[in-house]
Design a protein around this motif. Structure first.
Motif, PDB file in Angstrom:
ATOM      1  N   GLY A 335       0.799  -1.217   0.000  1.00  0.00           N
ATOM      2  CA  GLY A 335       0.000   0.000   0.000  1.00  0.00           C
ATOM      3  C   GLY A 335       0.831   1.265   0.000  1.00  0.00           C
ATOM      4  N   ASN A 336       2.063   1.159   0.468  1.00  0.00           N
ATOM      5  CA  ASN A 336       2.953   2.317   0.511  1.00  0.00           C
ATOM      6  C   ASN A 336       4.011   2.278  -0.590  1.00  0.00           C
ATOM      7  OD1 ASN A 336       2.500   4.084   3.148  1.00  0.00           O
ATOM      8  ND2 ASN A 336       2.087   1.944   3.686  1.00  0.00           N
ATOM      9  N   GLY A 337       3.831   1.369  -1.543  1.00  0.00           N
ATOM     10  CA  GLY A 337       4.760   1.298  -2.669  1.00  0.00           C
ATOM     11  C   GLY A 337       6.166   0.875  -2.291  1.00  0.00           C
ATOM     12  N   ILE A 338       6.283   0.071  -1.225  1.00  0.00           N
ATOM     13  CA  ILE A 338       7.607  -0.368  -0.749  1.00  0.00           C
ATOM     14  C   ILE A 338       7.894  -1.773  -1.296  1.00  0.00           C
ATOM     15  CG2 ILE A 338       9.005  -0.921   1.283  1.00  0.00           C
ATOM     16  CD1 ILE A 338       7.271   1.074   2.852  1.00  0.00           C
ATOM     17  N   PRO A 339       8.928  -1.933  -2.107  1.00  0.00           N
ATOM     18  CA  PRO A 339       9.255  -3.275  -2.622  1.00  0.00           C
ATOM     19  C   PRO A 339       9.772  -4.179  -1.506  1.00  0.00           C
ATOM     20  CG  PRO A 339      10.983  -1.730  -3.218  1.00  0.00           C
ATOM     21  CD  PRO A 339       9.892  -0.918  -2.579  1.00  0.00           C
ATOM     22  N   TYR A 340       9.427  -5.458  -1.565  1.00  0.00           N
ATOM     23  CA  TYR A 340       9.884  -6.398  -0.529  1.00  0.00           C
ATOM     24  C   TYR A 340      10.038  -7.782  -1.136  1.00  0.00           C
ATOM     25  CZ  TYR A 340       5.030  -8.007  -0.422  1.00  0.00           C
ATOM     26  OH  TYR A 340       3.796  -8.517  -0.769  1.00  0.00           O
ATOM     27  N   ARG A 341      10.785  -8.606  -0.447  1.00  0.00           N
ATOM     28  CA  ARG A 341      10.952 -10.004  -0.840  1.00  0.00           C
ATOM     29  C   ARG A 341      10.718 -10.878   0.380  1.00  0.00           C
ATOM     30  NH1 ARG A 341      12.945 -11.023  -5.798  1.00  0.00           N
ATOM     31  NH2 ARG A 341      13.966  -9.321  -6.922  1.00  0.00           N
ATOM     32  N   VAL A 342       9.935 -11.948   0.195  1.00  0.00           N
ATOM     33  CA  VAL A 342       9.669 -12.893   1.279  1.00  0.00           C
ATOM     34  C   VAL A 342      10.551 -14.114   1.077  1.00  0.00           C
ATOM     35  CG1 VAL A 342       7.934 -14.306   2.445  1.00  0.00           C
ATOM     36  CG2 VAL A 342       7.288 -12.092   1.454  1.00  0.00           C
ATOM     37  N   TYR A 343      11.337 -14.455   2.075  1.00  0.00           N
ATOM     38  CA  TYR A 343      12.174 -15.650   1.992  1.00  0.00           C
ATOM     39  C   TYR A 343      11.541 -16.753   2.831  1.00  0.00           C
ATOM     40  CZ  TYR A 343      15.575 -13.009  -0.524  1.00  0.00           C
ATOM     41  OH  TYR A 343      16.179 -12.263  -1.501  1.00  0.00           O
ATOM     42  N   GLY A 344      11.460 -17.933   2.217  1.00  0.00           N
ATOM     43  CA  GLY A 344      10.833 -19.061   2.890  1.00  0.00           C
ATOM     44  C   GLY A 344       9.471 -19.385   2.307  1.00  0.00           C
ATOM     45  N   GLY A 345       9.033 -18.657   1.257  1.00  0.00           N
ATOM     46  CA  GLY A 345       7.780 -18.972   0.575  1.00  0.00           C
ATOM     47  C   GLY A 345       8.038 -19.987  -0.521  1.00  0.00           C
TER      48      GLY A 345
END
Length: 531
Positions: A335-345
């Motif tokens: 919602g705030n336009g912050i890129p992220y990566r999830v590790y463990g998915g």
């Protein structure tokens, strides 16, 4: 050498090839190797055997697996493979997954192997209840299936290496003489099986050095035994303890807080963490009413801190205790336009086309790998149905013939007469690919395999967007192979590549240069941890 050099030469020098250094992650092993190269020079640094526990065990088993009844060309099963084998066991034993879930059975077997309890011991031990007795039967049947397939699961790599070293004095003495100096990193995280492995590798001279912190032992749920480090001086007499109390990463405020927390531990060796660096800012915390407020607070903090201190997205990491907690955090970041990566998915290596490709490669190395063979024998479609495959397995089991021998000679078995030509064609293709794998670079062989098996043609028949996505993944996998060849050089074989892929870790795949906030479960699962 001239006599005037005597005082300048090392006496009884430790030879680099007599040193084994064991750590938990591939990244840590890689960093260790790089430091050794810088310290000792490329040639001598490379002669130190620096590896993870599981990689070290694979190397030992590749040489001696036949001593314990397994082929040297064994394959390594991941969690998905183990579950597929377990489904077969459940079907044969008529076990209800609702009564005793497959994951529960696999976890119980993992605990048994970590405690070095064999299937025979599990069957002999009086069970507390019906599930306990059933678990022992399942364990025994599961291990038989793995042995028939010439395969090890992750827990087997250490468990079976311990059995090998314990039961074969000649093999044990070979490694004790070869590696006279043993170094173990993160010793507080070692399990019963890992301690036993280290003990067996340590020769009569007891040249062992371990590095660890009893206050950082948090992996008991994964089998770590804190007694390994607390009782080290009792287990290895004459130990010298060196406390490494100076910290180079944290501020004194953080270290003082850590000192106060760990002082409450019941059993500990004791130390006082300090730093020559800055005192630092006070530790802050936020108590928020809902998970959505928590997500909003995290997003706001990232944006505020980036602006105030000229930081990047990848300077931030969010840790949480369960995967379900990530949902609110992800929503706020998006919602705030912050890129992220999830590790463990869902990892790259879990995707169907990658799993299929790896299955083909493993069958080419070990054609009796029942689980991988079941996956690819009719992928793409060759008119070899599940019923035919089951008949092949039944014949192999009833006659003690190898599975692939039955496939190659299908015409000799009346019950396979209808599919004999198709099975023979499949066997001929695999044999041709085996020959190609010995003559070609792994990357060239990979492209040949995709073409000869008809896999690329099958991908091309899919819907356009899906076909493109799968081609892109297969191309990325090709890039992985090329990188492996550049790093491994003369040791770049199909078998060594498969070993590396089997031991890859989700944590090891984290790219620290990605411009994104990292989200990660605080306590890793087995697949996400040091393997």
């Amino acid at each position: 050498a001239p006599s005037w050099l005597d005082g300048m030469l090392r006496k009884d020098a430790v030879r680099s090839w007599n040193v084994m250094a064991i750590t938990f992650t591939n990244k840590a092993a890689g960093e260790l190797k790089e430091r050794l190269r810088r310290m000792l020079g490329g040639e001598e640094g490379d002669e130190v055997f620096a590896s993870t526990f599981h990689s070290a065990c694979v190397r030992i088993l590749r040489r001696w697996a036949e001593e314990i009844g397994y082929p040297r060309s064994f394959t390594i099963y991941d969690t998905d493979d183990a579950q597929r084998v377990m489904k077969t066991v459940y079907k044969e034993l008529s076990v209800d997954d609702k009564f005793f879930p497959i994951k529960s059975a696999i976890n119980q077997m993992s605990r048994w192997k970590d405690q070095l309890i064999s299937p025979e011991e599990a069957l002999r031990t009086p069970a507390r209840d019906t599930k306990g007795a059933l678990a022992a039967k399942v364990y025994a049947a599961y291990e038989r299936k793995l042995k028939e397939a010439g395969a090890f699961d992750f827990d087997d790599l250490i468990y079976q290496t311990v059995q090998l070293l314990a039961e074969h004095p000649d093999v044990r003495e070979f490694y004790q003489n070869k590696y006279r100096y043993l170094l173990v990193d993160e010793y507080q995280d070692t399990s019963v099986a890992q301690f036993r492995l280290v003990s067996l590798l340590t020769g009569p001279e007891r040249n062992i050095c371990v590095v660890g912190d009893d206050d950082q032992s948090i992996y008991r749920f994964m089998g770590a035994d804190i007694n390994n480090i607390l009782d080290f001086e009792k287990q290895f007499e004459g130990t010298e303890v060196i406390r490494l109390e100076q910290n180079y990463r944290s501020t004194q405020k953080i270290l003082s807080a850590a000192n106060e927390v760990i002082a409450n531990n019941c059993r500990r060796k004791g130390k006082n963490l300090w730093t020559a660096g800055a005192d630092g800012e006070k530790i802050t915390y936020a108590c928020l009413p809902t998970q959505f407020d928590e997500g909003a607070y995290i997003a706001r903090t990232v944006l505020t801190e980036m602006q105030a201190h000229d930081l990047k997205y990848n300077d931030f990491c969010v840790l949480y205790r369960t995967h379900s907690q990530s949902n609110a955090i992800e929503s706020a970041l998006r919602g705030n336009g912050i890129p992220y990566r999830v590790y463990g998915g869902l990892a790259f290596y879990k995707r169907k086309e990658i799993q299929d490709t790896l299955a083909y490669m493993n069958v080419i190395v070990n054609p009796n790998d029942r689980t991988r063979l079941s996956r690819v024998i009719n992928e793409p479609k060759r008119g070899i149905g599940l019923t035919t495959v089951e008949k092949v397995f039944e014949i192999a089991s009833g006659t003690s013939e190898k599975i692939f021998d039955v496939i190659e000679n299908a015409k000799n078995y009346p019950e396979l007469s209808r599919s004999a030509d198709k099975l023979a064609a499949f066997a001929t293709m695999i044999r041709a690919l085996q020959e190609a794998s010995e003559e070609m670079k792994v990357s060239d062989f990979y492209l040949t395999m995709l073409k000869q098996t008809g896999y690329m043609e099958m991908i091309g028949s899919l819907e356009m967007n899906e076909a493109k996505a799968r081609r892109d993944n297969l191309q990325e996998f090709y890039n992985t192979i090329v990188t492996f060849e550049q790093q491994a050089q003369d040791e770049a074989t199909l078998q060594t590549f498969l070993e590396e892929q089997a031991l890859i870790s989700a944590v090891d795949s984290l790219n620290e240069n990605d411009e994104a906030v990292v989200l990660m479960k605080q306590y890793a699962t087995e697949d996400e941890a040091a393997y």
